[in-house]
Design a protein around this motif. Structure first.
Motif, PDB file in Angstrom:
ATOM      1  N   ALA A 189       0.824  -1.212   0.000  1.00 37.86           N
ATOM      2  CA  ALA A 189       0.000   0.000   0.000  1.00 37.86           C
ATOM      3  C   ALA A 189       0.856   1.260   0.000  1.00 37.86           C
ATOM      4  O   ALA A 189       0.452   2.296  -0.531  1.00 37.86           O
ATOM      5  CB  ALA A 189      -0.939   0.001   1.202  1.00 37.86           C
ATOM      6  N   LEU A 190       2.051   1.165   0.570  1.00 38.53           N
ATOM      7  CA  LEU A 190       2.909   2.333   0.717  1.00 38.53           C
ATOM      8  C   LEU A 190       3.973   2.462  -0.364  1.00 38.53           C
ATOM      9  O   LEU A 190       4.650   3.495  -0.451  1.00 38.53           O
ATOM     10  CB  LEU A 190       3.590   2.299   2.094  1.00 38.53           C
ATOM     11  CG  LEU A 190       2.655   2.183   3.294  1.00 38.53           C
ATOM     12  CD1 LEU A 190       3.456   2.107   4.580  1.00 38.53           C
ATOM     13  CD2 LEU A 190       1.654   3.319   3.337  1.00 38.53           C
ATOM     14  N   LEU A 191       4.136   1.443  -1.188  1.00 41.70           N
ATOM     15  CA  LEU A 191       5.156   1.490  -2.232  1.00 41.70           C
ATOM     16  C   LEU A 191       4.875   2.618  -3.214  1.00 41.70           C
ATOM     17  O   LEU A 191       3.737   2.835  -3.620  1.00 41.70           O
ATOM     18  CB  LEU A 191       5.193   0.170  -2.998  1.00 41.70           C
ATOM     19  CG  LEU A 191       5.861  -0.995  -2.289  1.00 41.70           C
ATOM     20  CD1 LEU A 191       5.713  -2.257  -3.128  1.00 41.70           C
ATOM     21  CD2 LEU A 191       7.327  -0.707  -2.022  1.00 41.70           C
ATOM     22  N   GLY A 193      -2.614  -4.080  11.065  1.00 40.93           N
ATOM     23  CA  GLY A 193      -1.524  -3.250  11.541  1.00 40.93           C
ATOM     24  C   GLY A 193      -2.008  -1.851  11.900  1.00 40.93           C
ATOM     25  O   GLY A 193      -3.204  -1.590  12.002  1.00 40.93           O
ATOM     26  N   ASP A 194      -1.060  -0.952  12.057  1.00 36.30           N
ATOM     27  CA  ASP A 194      -1.355   0.416  12.470  1.00 36.30           C
ATOM     28  C   ASP A 194      -2.074   1.176  11.349  1.00 36.30           C
ATOM     29  O   ASP A 194      -1.487   1.434  10.300  1.00 36.30           O
ATOM     30  CB  ASP A 194      -0.057   1.121  12.839  1.00 36.30           C
ATOM     31  CG  ASP A 194      -0.265   2.538  13.348  1.00 36.30           C
ATOM     32  OD1 ASP A 194      -1.439   2.963  13.502  1.00 36.30           O
ATOM     33  OD2 ASP A 194       0.739   3.224  13.597  1.00 36.30           O
ATOM     34  N   PRO A 195      -3.342   1.537  11.575  1.00 38.14           N
ATOM     35  CA  PRO A 195      -4.069   2.249  10.517  1.00 38.14           C
ATOM     36  C   PRO A 195      -3.513   3.640  10.229  1.00 38.14           C
ATOM     37  O   PRO A 195      -3.766   4.193   9.155  1.00 38.14           O
ATOM     38  CB  PRO A 195      -5.504   2.321  11.053  1.00 38.14           C
ATOM     39  CG  PRO A 195      -5.386   2.153  12.528  1.00 38.14           C
ATOM     40  CD  PRO A 195      -4.159   1.319  12.772  1.00 38.14           C
ATOM     41  N   ALA A 196      -2.734   4.203  11.136  1.00 35.07           N
ATOM     42  CA  ALA A 196      -2.187   5.553  10.936  1.00 35.07           C
ATOM     43  C   ALA A 196      -1.286   5.622   9.704  1.00 35.07           C
ATOM     44  O   ALA A 196      -1.177   6.669   9.077  1.00 35.07           O
ATOM     45  CB  ALA A 196      -1.419   6.004  12.180  1.00 35.07           C
ATOM     46  N   ARG A 197      -0.674   4.495   9.336  1.00 32.66           N
ATOM     47  CA  ARG A 197       0.220   4.502   8.166  1.00 32.66           C
ATOM     48  C   ARG A 197      -0.542   4.771   6.871  1.00 32.66           C
ATOM     49  O   ARG A 197       0.058   5.134   5.860  1.00 32.66           O
ATOM     50  CB  ARG A 197       1.003   3.191   8.091  1.00 32.66           C
ATOM     51  CG  ARG A 197       0.212   2.008   7.589  1.00 32.66           C
ATOM     52  CD  ARG A 197       1.002   0.700   7.701  1.00 32.66           C
ATOM     53  NE  ARG A 197       0.436  -0.393   6.964  1.00 32.66           N
ATOM     54  CZ  ARG A 197      -0.676  -1.068   7.286  1.00 32.66           C
ATOM     55  NH1 ARG A 197      -1.352  -0.740   8.376  1.00 32.66           N
ATOM     56  NH2 ARG A 197      -1.103  -2.059   6.543  1.00 32.66           N
ATOM     57  N   PHE A 253      -2.942   8.979   4.963  1.00 27.70           N
ATOM     58  CA  PHE A 253      -2.852   9.839   3.776  1.00 27.70           C
ATOM     59  C   PHE A 253      -4.009   9.618   2.809  1.00 27.70           C
ATOM     60  O   PHE A 253      -4.322  10.492   2.013  1.00 27.70           O
ATOM     61  CB  PHE A 253      -1.514   9.621   3.051  1.00 27.70           C
ATOM     62  CG  PHE A 253      -1.345   8.253   2.465  1.00 27.70           C
ATOM     63  CD1 PHE A 253      -1.748   7.979   1.160  1.00 27.70           C
ATOM     64  CD2 PHE A 253      -0.788   7.223   3.214  1.00 27.70           C
ATOM     65  CE1 PHE A 253      -1.596   6.719   0.618  1.00 27.70           C
ATOM     66  CE2 PHE A 253      -0.625   5.954   2.678  1.00 27.70           C
ATOM     67  CZ  PHE A 253      -1.030   5.698   1.380  1.00 27.70           C
ATOM     68  N   THR A 254      -4.676   8.468   2.879  1.00 29.54           N
ATOM     69  CA  THR A 254      -5.787   8.190   1.965  1.00 29.54           C
ATOM     70  C   THR A 254      -7.070   8.896   2.395  1.00 29.54           C
ATOM     71  O   THR A 254      -7.952   9.125   1.570  1.00 29.54           O
ATOM     72  CB  THR A 254      -6.081   6.680   1.883  1.00 29.54           C
ATOM     73  OG1 THR A 254      -6.553   6.223   3.159  1.00 29.54           O
ATOM     74  CG2 THR A 254      -4.862   5.888   1.442  1.00 29.54           C
TER      75      THR A 254
END
Length: 193
Positions: A21-23, A51-55, A58-59
């Motif tokens: 998702a972050l790539l 996992g941590d939804p904070a990552r 940005f969406t």
């Protein structure tokens, strides 16, 4: 017809070696590419991720954790439960690593099955992560998962197939390896492969 969407982003990304998702692809996270393609086609959109939804803040999307922990189907069930609570009749799913999704995915899935379970296909291959699920499918899916089932293809057996043209790039291409990501960069840059 109220159709919601969920981006399935709960995988570990083992072959890629990172949280898909972050790539970055063409300067944007993969999640943003899928969000940009799917959001205009649905009434509301969420991410299914552990996992941590904070990552994923940005969406600006709600993040739905898996309850069952049995792969993509757990994300589908989380999405169905979320959509049902909000009064939607159907949910369209897409994997976070499919940045070339068709911009007419949702209407074509709907038309193929008239609201029944419908799965996208291209080049003779089914793409069960890209499917339209009636929210009424939640109970059966919950039972399937409770019985130990976890195979997406098995859960989609009997689905109507929505055939999409085979193109380059394939609209349902999954970016599973660094080489896939590099090839996607080439396609997005407009260079001939």
């Amino acid at each position: 017809m109220r159709i919601f969407g969920v981006i399935l982003a709960g995988g570990a990304g083992r072959r890629m070696g990172a949280d898909k998702a972050l790539l970055s692809l063409a300067g944007l996270p993969l999640a943003s590419h899928v969000q940009d393609r799917l959001a205009p086609q649905v009434e509301d959109l969420a991410l299914s991720a552990n996992g941590d939804p904070a990552r994923l803040a940005f969406t600006g999307l709600p993040v739905l954790p898996d309850q069952e922990g049995q792969g993509p189907l757990s994300g589908v069930l989380a999405g169905l439960d979320w959509a049902a609570r909000a009064g939607a009749e159907a949910l369209v799913t897409a994997s976070v690593d499919t940045p070339f999704l068709p911009c007419d995915l949702v209407p074509r899935l709907w038309l193929a099955g008239d609201g029944a379970l419908a799965v996208a296909s291209s080049g003779g291959r089914l793409h069960p992560t890209c499917a339209l699920w009636p929210v009424s499918a939640a109970a059966g899916l919950r039972s399937y998962l409770a019985s130990g089932g976890a195979r997406l293809m098995e859960a989609c057996s009997g689905a109507v197939v929505a055939e999409f043209a085979t193109e380059v790039p394939d609209p349902f291409m999954n970016l599973n390896t660094p080489e896939d990501l590099a090839q996607a960069e080439v396609w997005l840059s407009g260079e001939v492969p």
